[in-house]
Each structure stands twice: as C-alpha cells, then as structure tokens.
Design a protein around this motif. Structure first.
Motif, PDB file in Angstrom:
ATOM      1  N   VAL A   1      29.623  49.560  17.285  1.00 60.43           N
ATOM      2  CA  VAL A   1      30.422  50.392  18.176  1.00 60.43           C
ATOM      3  C   VAL A   1      30.536  51.750  17.511  1.00 60.43           C
ATOM      4  O   VAL A   1      30.962  51.849  16.360  1.00 60.43           O
ATOM      5  N   ARG A   2      30.120  52.794  18.217  1.00 56.91           N
ATOM      6  CA  ARG A   2      30.197  54.159  17.716  1.00 56.91           C
ATOM      7  C   ARG A   2      31.320  54.875  18.465  1.00 56.91           C
ATOM      8  O   ARG A   2      31.373  54.837  19.690  1.00 56.91           O
ATOM      9  N   ILE A   3      32.201  55.525  17.721  1.00 54.66           N
ATOM     10  CA  ILE A   3      33.371  56.182  18.299  1.00 54.66           C
ATOM     11  C   ILE A   3      33.263  57.683  18.072  1.00 54.66           C
ATOM     12  O   ILE A   3      33.237  58.147  16.931  1.00 54.66           O
ATOM     13  N   GLU A   4      33.192  58.423  19.176  1.00 51.50           N
ATOM     14  CA  GLU A   4      33.210  59.882  19.117  1.00 51.50           C
ATOM     15  C   GLU A   4      34.677  60.309  19.090  1.00 51.50           C
ATOM     16  O   GLU A   4      35.446  59.942  19.975  1.00 51.50           O
ATOM     17  N   ILE A   5      35.043  61.106  18.100  1.00 48.87           N
ATOM     18  CA  ILE A   5      36.435  61.484  17.895  1.00 48.87           C
ATOM     19  C   ILE A   5      36.830  62.605  18.850  1.00 48.87           C
ATOM     20  O   ILE A   5      36.165  63.630  18.938  1.00 48.87           O
ATOM     21  N   GLY A   6      37.933  62.386  19.562  1.00 46.58           N
ATOM     22  CA  GLY A   6      38.480  63.402  20.451  1.00 46.58           C
ATOM     23  C   GLY A   6      39.594  64.192  19.796  1.00 46.58           C
ATOM     24  O   GLY A   6      39.728  65.392  20.000  1.00 46.58           O
ATOM     25  N   SER A   7      40.416  63.508  18.980  1.00 46.18           N
ATOM     26  CA  SER A   7      41.477  64.197  18.255  1.00 46.18           C
ATOM     27  C   SER A   7      41.785  63.455  16.967  1.00 46.18           C
ATOM     28  O   SER A   7      41.544  62.257  16.859  1.00 46.18           O
TER      29      SER A   7
ATOM     30  N   LEU B   1      41.806  59.386  17.770  1.00 51.47           N
ATOM     31  CA  LEU B   1      41.670  58.954  19.154  1.00 51.47           C
ATOM     32  C   LEU B   1      40.272  59.318  19.590  1.00 51.47           C
ATOM     33  O   LEU B   1      39.782  60.407  19.272  1.00 51.47           O
ATOM     34  N   GLY B   2      39.610  58.410  20.308  1.00 48.14           N
ATOM     35  CA  GLY B   2      38.244  58.719  20.698  1.00 48.14           C
ATOM     36  C   GLY B   2      37.718  57.826  21.794  1.00 48.14           C
ATOM     37  O   GLY B   2      38.435  57.016  22.369  1.00 48.14           O
TER      38      GLY B   2
END
Length: 135
Positions: free
Chosen positions: A123-129, A87-88
C-alpha cells in the motif's frame, strides 16, 4: 501554533528526518462505514510517500476507502521525543514485483529477513498533510 509544532501540506525536511531516523511503529488509521480501525504497522517513508505492506482488515478498508492516516511517535523511557501525523490517500499496489521490492526495503529498515511477511500486499500512501512536533 505552539513552538516546535507545525502543520503543512508537504512534509518538511525536519519531519522527513524524523520519519527516516529510526525503526519505530506507525499507527495506521483506516475508516469504513463510519467505523475507524487503527493498527500498528511497519513503514518506509521516501519522497512525500509512505509504503507499508499489509493484509486483512487494513487492506480491505483501504480498498474501500483510500483516505488514511498515520501516527508515528518515538519515545525514550516513556517520554515522547517526537511525533508526526500524516494524512493521505492510499493506493493498493497489486504488482508482485513492486510489493517484493517494497517488502525488502521495509524489512531491511526493521532488521528482519528480506522475505518475511511475503503474504502481504503493498500500500503506497501519498501524503496530503503533515503535522509534527519535537519535545
């Protein structure tokens, strides 16, 4: 929590190894106006972030709602070997040079020509979990 399963706020080294291990598809989940949209994408993971290059509905949805998910799974003859769910928060990168560099990295992973899918946007996705499980 069951053995072999874990949920964390950063990606643990075992999940990183899985994400980097083989060129499998990710299912990319976006949501706008309460309507989820899930589509397969190629990806590249590095340093708690995922890069994808995409277009169409997925890109439009990210521009409207940056909260996204990725589900990645490897199988062997229909039997799951491992799965990782991320999820991010996604950011559209409207820079041609960054997009071209990411496209080369992703295309190399999936063994296609470096300039394939040049019409797509990074698209760059920073991971939250991260949640992962091995079988």
């Amino acid at each position: 929590m069951r053995a072999g399963s874990s949920t964390v706020t950063t990606v643990p080294s075992e999940a990183e190894r899985l994400l980097e291990s083989e060129p499998v598809m990710a299912h990319f989940g976006t949501c706008v106006d309460g309507r989820p949209h899930v589509a397969p994408v190629w990806y590249r993971y590095e340093d708690d972030a995922v890069e994808i290059v995409t277009t169409g509905r997925k890109l439009e949805n990210v521009r409207e709602n940056p909260r996204v998910s990725l589900s990645i799974q490897a199988d062997d003859a229909g039997r799951t070997k491992w799965m990782v769910t991320l999820l991010g928060t996604a950011t559209v990168v409207d820079d041609e040079d960054e997009t071209a560099a990411a496209l080369r990295r992703i295309n190399e992973k999936y063994d296609v020509p470096p300039d394939a899918y040049a019409e797509n946007t990074l698209v760059r996705i920073e991971i939250g979990s991260a949640t992962y499980r091995t079988y």
